[in-house]
Design an enzyme around this catalytic site. Structure first.
Site, PDB file in Angstrom:
ATOM      1  CB  THR A 122     -72.495 -32.551 -43.404  1.00 36.82           C
ATOM      2  OG1 THR A 122     -71.413 -33.077 -42.898  1.00 36.82           O
ATOM      3  CG2 THR A 122     -73.125 -31.630 -42.363  1.00 36.82           C
ATOM      4  CG  PHE A 154     -67.020 -34.852 -35.905  1.00 40.58           C
ATOM      5  CD1 PHE A 154     -67.786 -33.596 -35.822  1.00 40.58           C
ATOM      6  CD2 PHE A 154     -67.629 -36.152 -35.723  1.00 40.58           C
ATOM      7  CE1 PHE A 154     -69.156 -33.556 -35.409  1.00 40.58           C
ATOM      8  CE2 PHE A 154     -68.910 -36.132 -35.097  1.00 40.58           C
ATOM      9  CZ  PHE A 154     -69.670 -34.701 -34.995  1.00 40.58           C
ATOM     10  CG  ASN A 210     -68.732 -28.163 -39.137  1.00 40.40           C
ATOM     11  OD1 ASN A 210     -67.720 -28.750 -38.413  1.00 40.40           O
ATOM     12  ND2 ASN A 210     -68.854 -28.811 -40.451  1.00 40.40           N
ATOM     13  CG  PHE A 251     -61.120 -23.916 -34.585  1.00 43.84           C
ATOM     14  CD1 PHE A 251     -61.551 -23.798 -35.929  1.00 43.84           C
ATOM     15  CD2 PHE A 251     -60.712 -25.125 -33.917  1.00 43.84           C
ATOM     16  CE1 PHE A 251     -61.433 -24.762 -36.537  1.00 43.84           C
ATOM     17  CE2 PHE A 251     -60.658 -26.189 -34.625  1.00 43.84           C
ATOM     18  CZ  PHE A 251     -61.091 -26.072 -36.288  1.00 43.84           C
ATOM     19  CG  LEU A 252     -59.779 -18.682 -29.690  1.00 42.39           C
ATOM     20  CD1 LEU A 252     -59.513 -18.512 -28.247  1.00 42.39           C
ATOM     21  CD2 LEU A 252     -61.146 -17.854 -30.014  1.00 42.39           C
ATOM     22  N   GLY A 259     -63.020 -21.090 -44.570  1.00 44.62           N
ATOM     23  CA  GLY A 259     -63.293 -21.239 -45.749  1.00 44.62           C
ATOM     24  C   GLY A 259     -63.574 -22.687 -45.799  1.00 44.62           C
ATOM     25  CB  CYS A 262     -66.884 -28.554 -43.613  1.00 45.05           C
ATOM     26  SG  CYS A 262     -66.850 -30.095 -44.494  1.00 45.05           S
TER      27      CYS A 262
HETATM   28  N1  LIG Z   1     -64.299 -32.642 -46.835  1.00 50.12           N
HETATM   29  C1  LIG Z   1     -64.469 -32.560 -45.266  1.00 50.12           C
HETATM   30  O1  LIG Z   1     -63.603 -32.348 -44.847  1.00 50.12           O
HETATM   31  C2  LIG Z   1     -65.542 -33.036 -44.772  1.00 50.12           C
HETATM   32  C3  LIG Z   1     -65.535 -33.331 -43.360  1.00 50.12           C
HETATM   33  C4  LIG Z   1     -66.869 -33.748 -42.565  1.00 50.12           C
HETATM   34  C5  LIG Z   1     -67.989 -34.000 -43.140  1.00 50.12           C
HETATM   35  N2  LIG Z   1     -68.031 -33.641 -44.697  1.00 50.12           N
HETATM   36  C6  LIG Z   1     -69.191 -33.948 -45.365  1.00 50.12           C
HETATM   37  O2  LIG Z   1     -69.069 -35.494 -45.851  1.00 50.12           O
HETATM   38  C7  LIG Z   1     -69.891 -35.384 -47.447  1.00 50.12           C
HETATM   39  C8  LIG Z   1     -68.803 -35.650 -48.401  1.00 50.12           C
HETATM   40  O3  LIG Z   1     -67.912 -34.468 -48.392  1.00 50.12           O
HETATM   41  P1  LIG Z   1     -66.647 -34.598 -49.423  1.00 50.12           P
HETATM   42  O4  LIG Z   1     -65.615 -33.434 -48.980  1.00 50.12           O
HETATM   43  O5  LIG Z   1     -65.754 -36.022 -49.084  1.00 50.12           O
HETATM   44  O6  LIG Z   1     -67.372 -34.674 -50.874  1.00 50.12           O
HETATM   45  P2  LIG Z   1     -66.514 -34.815 -52.187  1.00 50.12           P
HETATM   46  O7  LIG Z   1     -67.137 -33.605 -53.017  1.00 50.12           O
HETATM   47  O8  LIG Z   1     -65.099 -34.682 -52.068  1.00 50.12           O
HETATM   48  O9  LIG Z   1     -66.740 -36.368 -52.825  1.00 50.12           O
HETATM   49  C9  LIG Z   1     -68.078 -36.820 -52.940  1.00 50.12           C
HETATM   50  C10 LIG Z   1     -67.916 -37.778 -53.694  1.00 50.12           C
HETATM   51  O10 LIG Z   1     -69.108 -38.448 -54.182  1.00 50.12           O
HETATM   52  C11 LIG Z   1     -69.376 -38.953 -55.397  1.00 50.12           C
HETATM   53  N3  LIG Z   1     -70.749 -38.942 -55.739  1.00 50.12           N
HETATM   54  C12 LIG Z   1     -71.812 -38.342 -56.047  1.00 50.12           C
HETATM   55  N4  LIG Z   1     -73.014 -38.905 -56.188  1.00 50.12           N
HETATM   56  C13 LIG Z   1     -72.823 -40.308 -56.018  1.00 50.12           C
HETATM   57  C14 LIG Z   1     -73.549 -41.322 -56.205  1.00 50.12           C
HETATM   58  N5  LIG Z   1     -74.930 -41.212 -56.466  1.00 50.12           N
HETATM   59  N6  LIG Z   1     -73.177 -42.425 -56.010  1.00 50.12           N
HETATM   60  C15 LIG Z   1     -71.977 -42.530 -55.425  1.00 50.12           C
HETATM   61  N7  LIG Z   1     -70.887 -41.685 -55.622  1.00 50.12           N
HETATM   62  C16 LIG Z   1     -71.541 -40.526 -55.832  1.00 50.12           C
HETATM   63  C17 LIG Z   1     -68.602 -37.761 -56.320  1.00 50.12           C
HETATM   64  O11 LIG Z   1     -68.399 -38.223 -57.371  1.00 50.12           O
HETATM   65  C18 LIG Z   1     -67.612 -37.131 -55.365  1.00 50.12           C
HETATM   66  O12 LIG Z   1     -66.377 -38.459 -55.920  1.00 50.12           O
HETATM   67  C19 LIG Z   1     -70.485 -33.876 -47.380  1.00 50.12           C
HETATM   68  O13 LIG Z   1     -71.696 -33.891 -46.667  1.00 50.12           O
HETATM   69  C20 LIG Z   1     -69.644 -33.154 -46.410  1.00 50.12           C
HETATM   70  O14 LIG Z   1     -69.998 -31.791 -45.613  1.00 50.12           O
HETATM   71  C21 LIG Z   1     -66.797 -33.285 -45.344  1.00 50.12           C
END
Ligand SMILES: NC(=O)c1ccc[n+]([C@@H]2O[C@H](COP(=O)([O-])OP(=O)(O)OC[C@H]3O[C@@H](n4cnc5c(N)ncnc54)[C@H](O)[C@@H]3O)[C@@H](O)[C@H]2O)c1
Length: 437
Positions: A122, A154, A210, A251-252, A259, A262
């Site tokens: 994101t 998503f 979001n 979501f109601l 929290g 995201c």
């Molecule tokens: N978690 C969710 O439910 C969710 C849902 C939709 C979107 N997102 C978005 O997706 C993205 C990732 O979220 P997440 O929760 O999976 O993150 P996370 O923190 O669980 O995982 C990120 C991973 O990226 C790795 N990383 C960091 N720098 C790196 C690099 N240069 N090369 C390779 N690996 C690297 C980290 O070591 C880590 O393992 C964010 O932008 C988040 O907002 C998350």
């Protein structure tokens, strides 16, 4: 079958990699965290996500999925590089793009083959263009045939595999239609609607989605607080509202607020972007303020019920920001614990999955092996996460264990009347009605 590299093996990257492999593609998942990759090679998942371990093992066995820390190995023969690294909040609330930059620069210095770079993280509106610039700059004049596509994710933690495999829609943004079409073909087996837009619009769709969901939760929490004061029951209010097809039920649910990894960072980042671009995002600011107050209000209720919190023992059930995940990023439970400890309370906690992950953030808390141990000699019980195993607790046993039978049901999970009849002092959220509290 396509060759895909997924950069980042967190909740999004790992699920994306495993699911694309399951759809028959050749996938290499890459992370800079050596420990994480060593674990994944042994079949140890770095996160708790139902079904992920089994699906990963199945695809590793079928030779469609592998893990590495080596960009050369990961990008060799790859047609697509999905960037799924973290974009946490920076000091001002902006999205911190340092991991995106590092990933883009690594791509630039590793490959000379044609590549579609797909941004799944994101990222603020305009980041797609910025990623292209970062790559070009790092190439320092050396040509690379690459295109950038925005593909916001998503999925929801706790049901991530199902969400990936059965999406409501796939959003793809690109300035080059052919690149978006190439990514669309990866999703074709899912037979879901695909919306193709320009880069910036796709990036905004993610933030707007979001922020809208967070707004619904803050809205119902504001209504819940009114219900408490005016003698109505917010659960029935939400039910009545949701029956209107224009509104719907999702979501109601009133509670301790939103929290997770995201909503908090994305609403903040959108607000930051808005201000930076000269607009006045009053609604987003109110949505965040209501959410902060929701935790404070819960603590206020406890303080009133117990005549102060100093030296009181509070048993907290649930630490993760929602059930079926071990993610505690911006979890309401952690904020409530911090507020309680600030007022001198001693906190005992139990969570089915998230205790290890939460431990560094709540060092003073006593970690318990089951809910009953957390409630022994407690002055109050706070339900912070509605895990299934909390739905049917032995409340007679709990009554005999607690020093003070006070319950703050932060997720409106239990029958307040039944618990009061047993002798508990019960508070829900927004349950002001005298018929069904
Ligand atoms: N978690 C969710 O439910 C969710 C849902 C939709 C979107 N997102 C978005 O997706 C993205 C990732 O979220 P997440 O929760 O999976 O993150 P996370 O923190 O669980 O995982 C990120 C991973 O990226 C790795 N990383 C960091 N720098 C790196 C690099 N240069 N090369 C390779 N690996 C690297 C980290 O070591 C880590 O393992 C964010 O932008 C988040 O907002 C998350």
């Amino acid at each position: 079958m396509s060759h895909i590299c997924v950069i980042g093996t967190g909740y999004v990257g790992l699920v994306t990699g495993v699911c694309f492999a399951d759809l028959g593609n050749q996938v290499v998942c890459l992370d800079v965290d050596q420990k994480r990759i060593d674990g994944l090679k042994k079949g140890i998942m770095p996160i708790y996500e139902p079904g992920l371990e089994q699906l990963s093992a199945h695809n590793v066995k079928a030779n469609r999925l592998s893990f590495t820390t080596d960009y050369h190995e990961a990008l060799k023969g790859a047609e697509f590089a999905f960037i799924a690294v973290g974009t946490p909040s920076g000091v001002e609330g902006e999205a911190d793009l340092q991991y995106i930059r590092a990933a883009a620069e690594s791509i630039a210095t590793t490959t000379d083959s044609p590549l579609v770079v797909v941004n799944k993280s994101t990222v603020p509106v305009g980041t797609g263009d910025w990623v292209a610039d970062v790559i070009r700059k790092k190439r320092a004049g050396k040509p690379l045939n690459f295109k950038v596509v925005s593909n916001p994710e998503f999925l929801r933690e706790g049901s991530a595999i199902n969400d990936f495999m059965n999406p409501d829609r796939v959003v793809l943004g690109s300035l080059e239609r052919e690149a978006a079409d190439q990514v669309a073909r990866l999703y074709a087996p899912l037979r879901c609607p695909v919306l193709i837009t320009d880069l910036r619009t796709a990036e905004m769709i993610k933030y707007a989605s979001n922020a809208f969901l967070a707004t619904r939760i803050s809205f119902i929490n504001e209504i819940a607080n009114m219900c408490e004061e005016m003698g109505a029951d917010v659960r029935e209010v939400a039910q009545g509202m949701g029956m209107d097809k224009r509104i719907g039920h999702a979501f109601l649910d009133a509670g301790l607020g939103w929290g997770g990894s995201c909503f908090p960072k994305d609403v903040k980042a959108l607000e930051h972007m808005a201000v930076l671009n000269g607009t006045h995002p009053q609604l987003l600011q109110a949505v965040m303020e209501i959410n902060r107050n929701q935790r404070r209000r819960a603590v206020l209720k406890l303080r009133k019920a117990l005549g102060g919190l100093n030296d009181k023992v509070i048993g907290i059930l649930g630490l993760s920001f929602k059930p079926n995940t071990d993610d505690v990023r911006d979890a309401p439970a952690l904020e409530v614990i911090r507020l309680l400890e600030n007022e001198g309370a001693q906190v005992k906690v139990y969570d089915p999955q998230a205790m290890e992950v939460a431990a560094p953030y709540i060092k003073k808390a006593v970690f318990c092996e089951d809910p009953y141990c957390a409630l022994k000699d407690a002055d109050a019980l706070v339900l912070a996460t509605e895990w299934n195993e909390f739905k049917q607790l032995d409340f007679d046993r709990i009554l005999s264990l607690m020093r003070n039978p006070v319950i703050l049901d932060g997720r409106n999970l239990w029958d307040g009347d039944a618990l009061r009849a047993k002798g508990f002092t019960y508070f829900g959220i927004g349950r002001g009605s005298t018929i069904s509290k």
